[in-house]
Write an enzyme that holds these catalytic residues in place. Structure first.
Site: not given
Ligand code: TEU
Ligand code: CA
Length: 560
Positions: A103, A204, A247, A321-322
């Site tokens: 990642d 990311d 992403e 994971h989000d």
């Molecule tokens: O996530 C991208 C992102 O925009 C997320 O913060 C998303 O908006 C949120 O999870 C939804 O509420 C990536 C990663 O996948 C996330 O885990 C990180 O926190 C974020 O980037 C910052 O690096």
């Protein structure tokens, strides 16, 4: 069928498994998953049949955002192990024909990264311009831009009398991609990982790197694709068969075609979220809940299937994971947990693209409902504070967290029914979902009818027939509010995917010659009852008819 070398890409019939290391397997009893723990579970992954692991960040990090705040890109966080463990993981995975996808968090670093520590010392420091700084009067940021995790996107640093820009928490200062030195450092770092045997990268929030805060531009900045092309040319294109997935929350199909153009100038594919954002109120945030409209979901998925056909490539996913657990979200995590988990998988695995499994999805793991003290995610905790201070009732806020909180996906992997689900012999960093007593890998591996064994079968199916890679997609009965039915056609063969998205038995006539067991590749019910689809029933049939014939037969027999 043999494919020519220029169109063949290994990742087109691959399945990728995402590991969130902190929650996967602890090996030393500190309650935190780690790399040696992952190594002990590689045989499990091999058994499942996946081709590659997307490893969420294991780099050195103060862990304010679970590793998405990197303080050293070329080191492993001691919490997860050592560089030696990482090299072992790459080696052990390779032995099993599993590739490692790292990642890459390139939009920002941790504020504890050496670059930022230097950058904030003085305006003349050579690293100052690695980040995005603006003048301003103390107490009054340059503008009203907000951080995704709450509060202003600007944080004041007295030493330099400037604000730095951060799209995420103040512990995650944004890198300045306009600085060629920053880009060079990043490319060298990526080449260094490729040299270690890493064969892919997930990028990311890559659509946010080319920000222009003076114009309040964060996503899709004017220089975005210029930077991505340079990145790809300087790194991935120098490797062999590297898989890359960007992403991109802000991608529409036009942009996705640029990202995943078969000419390989940018990425292999893009993770876009249009389908997964449908259960929120329009124009509001994910926390503002709205019921899912299946007709919209079908149309969004269909749009992406059609738009990227032969011009790009989709990622297929319900989870990461989000995101909350799909079986709790759009399936049924009670009576029909197994049926609905399989139904959702069937819909996804019939589509064109590369499927991603998020750890535990293959077991049908579910959401949790904890007290606020038991949540760990920075986003959830900030939201709770912000909303309860701003007039929302606690119950309302908790309902949003139950439905959408990121910790739903981050509870420990459920390996068996021993204490803490076999995840750790210590105290887990986040509570285990109490249903591990019956939802766990050990049970499911033994049970022929488990969600696990269904995923295994789907993965094998995708490798057994080119139709999954090449078939042209058509949506049928697009206005039907409960059924999801589509075809994929390739060379006079058609894959027919039928699914009842809800828990009510629905009328649907599938001609017996189609529903014939000889055609049925997979189904979550042992028998198909002519004239109906049972609650959450789903199946794939391979039929020796072209799309037109199938369509007219189905339309003749079903008039809705
Ligand atoms: O996530 C991208 C992102 O925009 C997320 O913060 C998303 O908006 C949120 O999870 C939804 O509420 C990536 C990663 O996948 C996330 O885990 C990180 O926190 C974020 O980037 C910052 O690096
Ligand atoms: Ca550990």
């Amino acid at each position: 069928m043999k494919q020519t070398s220029d169109t063949y890409k290994w990742w087109k019939n691959a399945v990728i498994y995402q590991i969130y290391p902190k929650s996967f397997q602890d090996s030393n009893g500190d309650g935190i998953g780690d790399i040696p723990g992952i190594i002990t579970r590689l045989d499990y992954l091999k058994k499942l049949g996946i081709d590659a692991i997307w490893l969420s960040p294991v780099y050195r990090s103060p862990q304010y955002d679970n590793g998405y705040d990197i303080s050293d890109y070329k080191d492993i966080d001691p919490m997860f192990g050592t560089m030696n463990d990482m090299e072992n993981l790459i080696k052990e995975a390779k032995k099993r024909n599993i590739r490692i996808i790292m990642d890459l968090v390139l939009n920002h670093t941790s504020d504890e990264h050496y670059w930022f520590q230097e950058a904030k010392k003085s305006r003349s420091n050579p690293y100052h311009d690695y980040y995005v700084w603006r003048n301003g009067v103390e107490g009054t940021p340059p503008n009203d831009m907000k951080s995704t995790f709450g509060g202003s996107a600007w944080t004041w640093v007295p030493e330099v009398q400037q604000y730095y820009f951060h799209q995420f928490s103040e512990k995650q200062p944004d890198l300045n991609w306009d600085n060629p030195k920053v880009r060079r450092e990043i490319y060298d770092m990526i080449l260094w990982w490729m040299n270690k045997g890493v064969e892919g990268f997930r990028l990311d929030v890559i659509d946010q790197i080319a920000k222009e805060p003076d114009h309040k531009i964060t996503v899709n900045g004017p220089k975005l694709h210029e930077y991505i092309r340079e990145l790809s040319k300087e790194t991935f294109q120098k490797g062999k068969d590297i898989i890359t997935v960007g992403e991109a929350w802000g991608a529409d199909p036009e942009r996705a075609k640029m990202y995943s153009n078969p000419d390989n100038s940018e990425f292999s594919m893009v993770f876009q979220f249009e389908h997964i954002c449908l259960d929120q109120q329009e124009g509001k945030s994910k926390w503002d809940l709205a019921p899912l409209d299946l007709v919209k979901l079908k149309n969004v998925l269909a749009k992406w299937q059609k738009e990227l056909y032969q011009t790009g490539w989709n990622s297929l996913f319900w989870n990461n994971h989000d995101l909350p657990r799909i079986v709790s979200r759009w399936g049924n995590d009670g009576k029909y947990r197994v049926e609905s988990a399989k139904m959702l998988a069937t819909i996804l695995y019939g589509l064109q693209g590369t499927p991603y499994i998020y750890q535990g999805e293959e077991l049908g793991m579910t959401n949790v409902r904890y007290n606020i003290e038991d949540y760990r995610d920075i986003e959830t905790l900030n939201l709770y504070k912000e909303r309860t201070e701003n007039g929302y009732s606690v119950q309302e806020v908790m309902n949003s967290i139950y439905a959408k909180g990121r910790d739903n996906a981050r509870t420990p992997m459920q390996w068996d029914d021993s204490e803490n689900a076999g995840f750790t012999i210590g105290i887990p960093w986040i509570k285990v979902n109490p249903n591990y007593k019956y939802i766990n890998a050990r049970n499911e591996m033994k049970d022929e009818k488990s969600v696990f064994n269904y995923y295994r079968k789907l993965i094998q199916l995708r490798k057994s027939n080119d139709i999954f890679i090449k078939g042209r997609f058509e949506l049928l009965f697009e206005k039907h509010p409960e059924l999801f039915i589509y075809t994929r056609t390739w060379n006079e063969h058609t894959l027919l995917v039928v699914a009842n998205f809800y828990g009510r038995r629905v009328q649907f006539y599938l001609p017996p010659e189609y529903a014939d067991t000889g055609n049925c590749l997979i189904s979550n019910y042992e028998e198909h009852e002519t004239g109906y689809l049972q609650p959450y029933e789903a199946a794939m049939y391979l039929i020796n008819d072209n799309y037109k014939i199938i369509r007219s037969k189905l339309l003749n027999h079903n008039n809705f």
